[in-house]
Design a protein around this motif. Structure first.
Motif, mmCIF file in Angstrom:
data_model
loop_
_atom_site.group_PDB
_atom_site.id
_atom_site.type_symbol
_atom_site.label_atom_id
_atom_site.label_comp_id
_atom_site.label_asym_id
_atom_site.label_seq_id
_atom_site.Cartn_x
_atom_site.Cartn_y
_atom_site.Cartn_z
ATOM 1 N N UNK A 1 35.054 16.376 57.149
ATOM 2 C CA UNK A 1 33.876 16.344 58.024
ATOM 3 C C UNK A 1 33.529 17.765 58.456
ATOM 4 N N UNK A 2 33.091 18.536 57.491
ATOM 5 C CA UNK A 2 32.675 19.916 57.738
ATOM 6 C C UNK A 2 31.197 20.027 57.402
ATOM 7 N N UNK A 3 30.401 20.472 58.355
ATOM 8 C CA UNK A 3 28.964 20.571 58.143
ATOM 9 C C UNK A 3 28.474 21.973 58.491
ATOM 10 N N UNK A 4 27.642 22.507 57.630
ATOM 11 C CA UNK A 4 26.930 23.742 57.949
ATOM 12 C C UNK A 4 25.495 23.345 58.251
ATOM 13 N N UNK A 5 25.093 23.549 59.492
ATOM 14 C CA UNK A 5 23.795 23.104 59.997
ATOM 15 C C UNK A 5 22.784 24.242 59.950
ATOM 16 N N UNK A 6 21.618 23.967 59.413
ATOM 17 C CA UNK A 6 20.547 24.956 59.412
ATOM 18 C C UNK A 6 19.957 25.058 60.817
ATOM 19 N N UNK A 7 20.198 26.163 61.485
ATOM 20 C CA UNK A 7 19.721 26.366 62.852
ATOM 21 C C UNK A 7 18.260 26.806 62.825
ATOM 22 N N UNK A 8 17.409 26.043 63.482
ATOM 23 C CA UNK A 8 15.978 26.357 63.517
ATOM 24 C C UNK A 8 15.698 27.353 64.634
ATOM 25 N N UNK A 9 16.076 28.597 64.382
ATOM 26 C CA UNK A 9 15.876 29.633 65.392
ATOM 27 C C UNK A 9 14.896 30.678 64.877
ATOM 28 N N UNK A 10 14.214 31.324 65.813
ATOM 29 C CA UNK A 10 13.207 32.321 65.454
ATOM 30 C C UNK A 10 13.846 33.546 64.818
ATOM 31 N N UNK A 11 14.962 33.979 65.393
ATOM 32 C CA UNK A 11 15.705 35.117 64.864
ATOM 33 C C UNK A 11 17.112 35.073 65.454
ATOM 34 N N UNK A 12 18.050 35.839 64.903
ATOM 35 C CA UNK A 12 19.421 35.842 65.421
ATOM 36 C C UNK A 12 19.560 36.424 66.823
ATOM 37 N N UNK A 13 18.463 36.980 67.351
ATOM 38 C CA UNK A 13 18.522 37.553 68.698
ATOM 39 C C UNK A 13 17.512 36.896 69.641
ATOM 40 N N UNK A 14 16.948 35.764 69.226
ATOM 41 C CA UNK A 14 15.975 35.063 70.073
ATOM 42 C C UNK A 14 16.708 34.053 70.956
ATOM 43 N N UNK A 15 16.881 34.397 72.223
ATOM 44 C CA UNK A 15 17.689 33.583 73.123
ATOM 45 C C UNK A 15 17.132 32.175 73.320
ATOM 46 N N UNK A 16 15.824 32.046 73.371
ATOM 47 C CA UNK A 16 15.221 30.744 73.647
ATOM 48 C C UNK A 16 15.529 29.736 72.549
ATOM 49 N N UNK A 17 15.263 30.090 71.306
ATOM 50 C CA UNK A 17 15.512 29.148 70.211
ATOM 51 C C UNK A 17 16.998 28.949 69.966
ATOM 52 N N UNK A 18 17.796 29.982 70.177
ATOM 53 C CA UNK A 18 19.253 29.840 70.046
ATOM 54 C C UNK A 18 19.769 28.851 71.079
ATOM 55 N N UNK A 19 19.250 28.952 72.291
ATOM 56 C CA UNK A 19 19.659 28.038 73.357
ATOM 57 C C UNK A 19 19.357 26.586 72.993
ATOM 58 N N UNK A 20 18.187 26.338 72.458
ATOM 59 C CA UNK A 20 17.793 24.970 72.098
ATOM 60 C C UNK A 20 18.737 24.391 71.052
ATOM 61 N N UNK A 21 19.022 25.155 70.010
ATOM 62 C CA UNK A 21 19.879 24.669 68.933
ATOM 63 C C UNK A 21 21.330 24.505 69.386
ATOM 64 N N UNK A 22 21.838 25.498 70.112
ATOM 65 C CA UNK A 22 23.227 25.424 70.569
ATOM 66 C C UNK A 22 23.418 24.260 71.539
ATOM 67 N N UNK A 23 22.460 24.079 72.443
ATOM 68 C CA UNK A 23 22.577 22.991 73.416
ATOM 69 C C UNK A 23 22.538 21.635 72.725
ATOM 70 N N UNK A 24 21.670 21.485 71.727
ATOM 71 C CA UNK A 24 21.555 20.215 71.016
ATOM 72 C C UNK A 24 22.882 19.809 70.384
ATOM 73 N N UNK A 25 23.513 20.736 69.690
ATOM 74 C CA UNK A 25 24.733 20.388 68.968
ATOM 75 C C UNK A 25 25.962 20.361 69.860
ATOM 76 N N UNK A 26 26.001 21.207 70.862
ATOM 77 C CA UNK A 26 27.133 21.150 71.785
ATOM 78 C C UNK A 26 27.096 19.868 72.607
ATOM 79 N N UNK A 27 25.905 19.404 72.950
ATOM 80 C CA UNK A 27 25.791 18.121 73.648
ATOM 81 C C UNK A 27 26.333 16.990 72.779
ATOM 82 N N UNK A 28 25.956 16.975 71.505
ATOM 83 C CA UNK A 28 26.441 15.935 70.596
ATOM 84 C C UNK A 28 27.956 15.974 70.477
#
Length: 206
Positions: A69-96
């Motif tokens: 059960x190893x998954x590499x998830x495509x993170x829908x972020x604007x850029x590797x330094x965009x805090x807003x989109x990183x927050x959305x993706x990280x929060x979604x998966x950490x919540x799960x």
């Protein structure tokens, strides 16, 4: 269930080419409790994802660790330094992961500083998350982050409000900003300035 959450780092991919573990693999191989699920977030190097996942699965299988059960998830972020989109993706998966797992280990070694910072902020808000770093020698270190960011924010904000409340503008300067053309108005301002210097408060209080 025990889970591992991580961002994919360039070093993880480069070490794979040498058949050597970096942060993600080291954590998966050496954590005291094997991980039933591994979620790796990535937003670049798509051509190497499948190869990395296959390599990690084989590496864990050879070590007698869970590897299905190893998954590499495509993170829908604007850029590797965009805090807003990183927050959305990280929060979604950490919540799960937090909702479905007994323990969640978070890798703080792979990924950009923005990815790691947002992951720490989100992870600190959950009771079943634990943080780890991996040294260049692949030693796994438990990271104790003692700060309660929520309390620290409230305390900092309160201090800021209190500081503004007690800092009074210079009285003389304040009255100098008032313009009065008539003698009557000038007299009123002069009287107000004299009263202000006495620091009298609470007129009319019974």
């Amino acid at each position: 269930m025990n889970a591992l959450f991580s961002w994919l780092g360039r070093t993880d991919l480069d070490k794979m080419k040498q058949s050597a573990p970096a942060a993600i693999a080291s954590l998966a191989l050496n954590h005291e409790v094997p991980f039933d699920k591994i979620i790796v977030m990535a937003n670049t190097w798509e051509g190497e994802w499948d190869k990395y996942r296959s390599w990690l699965e084989l590496t864990l299988e050879r070590a007698g660790r869970p590897c299905h059960d190893i998954k590499i998830i495509s993170a829908q972020i604007t850029s590797p330094i965009d805090y807003t989109s990183i927050n959305i993706e990280a929060e979604r998966w950490l919540n799960k992961l937090s909702n479905s797992s007994e323990h969640v280990a978070i890798n703080l070694t792979s990924g950009t500083p923005a990815m790691i910072a947002m992951t720490v902020l989100i992870g600190k808000g959950k009771s079943n998350t634990h943080f780890y770093q991996v040294t260049p020698e692949n030693k796994v270190l438990f990271v104790d982050i003692p700060l309660d960011f929520g309390k620290e924010y409230v305390r900092s904000a309160s201090k800021n409000v209190a500081s503004k409340a007690v800092s009074k503008p210079g009285k003389a300067q304040s009255f100098d900003l008032i313009t009065a053309e008539s003698p009557v108005m000038a007299a009123i301002i002069s009287q107000a300035e004299r009263l202000a210097k006495t620091d009298v408060l609470g007129f009319g209080a019974g």
